[in-house]
Motif scaffolding. Structure first.
Motif, PDB file in Angstrom:
ATOM      1  N   SER A 325      -9.995  -9.563  -2.986  1.00  0.00           N
ATOM      2  CA  SER A 325      -9.492  -9.993  -1.676  1.00  0.00           C
ATOM      3  C   SER A 325     -10.067 -11.359  -1.328  1.00  0.00           C
ATOM      4  N   ILE A 359      -4.857  -0.120  -7.688  1.00  0.00           N
ATOM      5  CA  ILE A 359      -4.664  -0.949  -6.508  1.00  0.00           C
ATOM      6  C   ILE A 359      -5.549  -0.383  -5.402  1.00  0.00           C
ATOM      7  N   SER A 360      -6.505  -1.183  -4.964  1.00  0.00           N
ATOM      8  CA  SER A 360      -7.486  -0.751  -3.942  1.00  0.00           C
ATOM      9  C   SER A 360      -8.143   0.564  -4.341  1.00  0.00           C
ATOM     10  N   PHE A 367       1.088   6.018  -6.126  1.00  0.00           N
ATOM     11  CA  PHE A 367       1.730   5.494  -4.922  1.00  0.00           C
ATOM     12  C   PHE A 367       3.207   5.872  -4.906  1.00  0.00           C
ATOM     13  N   GLU A 371       5.288   3.182  -0.048  1.00  0.00           N
ATOM     14  CA  GLU A 371       3.874   2.956   0.239  1.00  0.00           C
ATOM     15  C   GLU A 371       3.349   1.746  -0.520  1.00  0.00           C
ATOM     16  N   LEU A 372       3.828   1.568  -1.759  1.00  0.00           N
ATOM     17  CA  LEU A 372       3.308   0.495  -2.606  1.00  0.00           C
ATOM     18  C   LEU A 372       3.771  -0.879  -2.137  1.00  0.00           C
ATOM     19  N   TYR A 373       5.006  -0.975  -1.626  1.00  0.00           N
ATOM     20  CA  TYR A 373       5.582  -2.277  -1.318  1.00  0.00           C
ATOM     21  C   TYR A 373       5.661  -2.602   0.172  1.00  0.00           C
ATOM     22  N   ASN A 375       3.523  -3.489   3.347  1.00  0.00           N
ATOM     23  CA  ASN A 375       2.177  -3.926   3.752  1.00  0.00           C
ATOM     24  C   ASN A 375       1.154  -3.739   2.647  1.00  0.00           C
ATOM     25  N   ASN A 376       1.604  -3.889   1.400  1.00  0.00           N
ATOM     26  CA  ASN A 376       0.689  -3.673   0.282  1.00  0.00           C
ATOM     27  C   ASN A 376       0.894  -4.766  -0.770  1.00  0.00           C
ATOM     28  N   ILE A 377       1.871  -4.597  -1.673  1.00  0.00           N
ATOM     29  CA  ILE A 377       2.131  -5.575  -2.725  1.00  0.00           C
ATOM     30  C   ILE A 377       3.437  -6.301  -2.460  1.00  0.00           C
ATOM     31  N   PRO A 453       1.845  -8.492   3.257  1.00  0.00           N
ATOM     32  CA  PRO A 453       1.170  -7.809   2.154  1.00  0.00           C
ATOM     33  C   PRO A 453      -0.328  -8.104   2.112  1.00  0.00           C
TER      34      PRO A 453
END
Length: 557
Positions: A325, A359-360, A367, A371-373, A375-377, A453
């Motif tokens: 991050s 991922i995290s 995922f 959920e994955l796409y 606010n994430n990737i 993201p």
């Protein structure tokens, strides 16, 4: 009579009042090599497409384009197709057949040539361009550099008198780009083909050109020799936006102003430094990012193996990567080394057959897609058009913003904020396909940023961008880093990586072979380094950007 003449050419795209071209006048002599440069959206690609009748854009046009004294629209179809060749920025968009040999023959077949003549011309082109080693391959097996070389060979097989190239090296690695441009120079020199090309990478092409066209807001502001163009543009107050894209030697000299002659090339710049500067030892020591080293990586890939078909070759071979991050990680390497495939795997779009991606701290396969796409990737692919689903830019941005589940007023406020930041507000009512490649990149990036993201994956984000737009993009990415967003960028743009990356990695044969901070990573490389570093090597050994060299010059004099 001029070989190519453009008279009072003005043009506006549909649904726009602003002119993409404004009273353009040009006369080009036969056998010249003309470089057209300027910031993204200045009208370069629009101008070039007006010279090739088959791809002239739709809109409101005034003025004329004359080829050998005849209007482009009145040319015989066979002459228009064969004598005026066009090579596009994206090699994928120009390939029309499934094999290399058929691609070379396709244009000749359409011209109605005999089989024996087609075979002779195809053999000649394959030998000239060094294609004979992969003559019978499927085009899907080729690297980006090979595809672009094939496009050029296919056009040259028809023996054009005028060759037009629109950002032809945008998707090529530094070595492939140098080879490609050297081939263009050879075609111009040995075959007397008139060449007109646009480029944002000016280091290699600036001195190749006989004359340079500089465009700004649809107008021509300069049309002169490289030497005279450099003198004009070195005045940053007069042309500040264009200045940032000039060759490193010109930019550095304009800040120091020692000696009477401005160097134009790396070689001339090195002679100038040798004459006026005292060598300075290592001074740039990048502090280790302790925070990034202590925290857990937000992306962790371990021993990844991947291939597209069960009986195919491995593309990723034991690949491992960590991204943190608040950090920009730039991955470089030649065409075909697996960089884009790597992004596909760590984004979850491709599934490895061995190894794991976290991922995290959570395995990626656990995922759900939403959920994955959300606010994430977020992934920006090489071809930004893949993200466009609406008839207007504003429609595309609204389509992305609805995922945020905000009310209409909040959605428009968020769209306006990001659009203003990326300077794309004026494109709201335009069709995304009518934009230049650089403008499409900005719109696609805006769609991704609307998703908020925490991980951003970018595949060649500076493709088609001018120097000022790259600077704006770099500032935006750094701002995202300050909000603890992790970024992995696949790029051939060494200058951009040297300036904005926190960490750089080299990919080769499906794996990361080296990694380090920009100054240590680029210093000492022969090809995967900046023009500023090649110019200052031995004098300022760890300087990799123009700013580094300028700072050390001020210390040295």
């Amino acid at each position: 009579m001029a070989f190519l003449q453009i008279k009072n050419l003005s043009f506006s795209y549909p649904k726009t009042e602003a002119r993409a071209l404004q009273s353009v006048n040009l006369e080009i002599k036969e056998g010249e090599l003309i470089l057209v440069c300027g910031v993204s959206g200045c009208g370069k690609s629009t101008l070039l497409r007006h010279i090739k009748r088959e791809i002239t854009p739709h809109g409101r046009k005034r003025g004329t384009v004359l080829y050998r004294g005849l209007e482009i629209e009145k040319l015989d179809r066979k002459i228009a197709a064969s004598e005026i060749g066009f090579v596009m920025q994206d090699p994928e968009t120009q390939l029309v057949t499934d094999t290399v040999w058929h691609e070379l023959a396709f244009g000749l077949e359409n011209l109605g040539l005999s089989t024996s003549e087609i075979r002779r011309k195809v053999a000649e082109m394959a030998s000239f361009f060094g294609i004979d080693g992969w003559f019978r391959k499927s085009v899907d097996e080729l690297s980006g550099g090979q595809k672009q070389l094939l496009n050029l060979a296919s056009v040259m097989a028809m023996q054009p008198k005028l060759l037009i190239l629109d950002e032809p090296t945008a998707q090529l690695d530094p070595i492939a780009a140098q080879d490609f441009l050297a081939t263009i120079a050879k075609i111009n020199r040995d075959l007397a083909v008139t060449v007109i090309l646009t480029e944002h990478r000016l280091e290699e092409v600036f001195l190749m050109a006989d004359r340079i066209v500089v465009m700004e807001k649809g107008k021509i502001v300069c049309f002169d020799t490289p030497e005279q163009t450099a003198k004009l543009l070195a005045d940053r107050k007069a042309q500040q936006t264009i200045f940032k894209g000039l060759p490193s030697a010109i930019r550095i000299y304009s800040e120091i102003r020692l000696g009477n002659d401005c160097p134009l090339s790396v070689r001339d710049g090195r002679k100038w430094l040798d004459e006026f500067m005292t060598p300075v030892g290592r001074v740039f020591n990048d502090p280790v990012n302790d925070q990034a080293q202590k925290q857990k990586p937000v992306i962790k890939a371990e021993e990844i193996w991947f291939k597209y078909a069960k009986d195919g070759n491995d593309i990723l071979r034991g690949f491992s990567l960590k991204a943190y991050s608040g950090e920009i990680l730039c991955v470089l390497g030649g065409n075909g080394t697996g960089k884009t495939t790597m992004l596909g795997v760590i984004s979850g779009l491709l599934k490895q057959y061995r190894g794991k991606v976290e991922i995290s701290g959570k395995r990626i396969e656990t995922f759900q897609a939403k959920e994955l796409y959300r606010n994430n990737i977020a992934l920006l692919p090489q071809n930004p058009r893949a993200l466009f689903v609406c008839d207007t830019v504003l429609g595309d941005l609204k389509e992305a913003a609805t995922i945020l589940r905000l009310d209409n007023d909040s959605i428009r406020t968020e769209i306006d904020r990001i659009a203003k930041e990326l300077r794309i507000t004026q494109f709201f009512e335009r069709h995304p396909y009518d934009l230049s490649c650089g403008e499409q990149q900005k719109v696609a990036l805006a769609k991704l940023l609307l998703l908020e993201p925490i991980i951003v994956l970018l595949d060649e984000p500076t493709k088609g961008l001018d120097a000022e737009s790259k600077e704006e993009l770099g500032i935006i990415l750094k701002r995202l880093c300050s909000k603890e967003v992790a970024m992995v960028i696949v790029t051939h743009d060494i200058e951009f990586a040297a300036e904005y990356a926190d960490q750089c990695a080299m990919m080769f044969d499906g794996d990361i072979v080296s990694e380090g901070k920009p100054n240590e990573f680029f210093a000492g490389n022969n090809f995967y380094t900046t023009a500023a570093n090649r110019m200052a090597r031995g004098i300022f050994p760890d300087a990799v950007t123009c700013e580094d060299v300028i700072e050390l010059c001020k210390i040295s004099v």
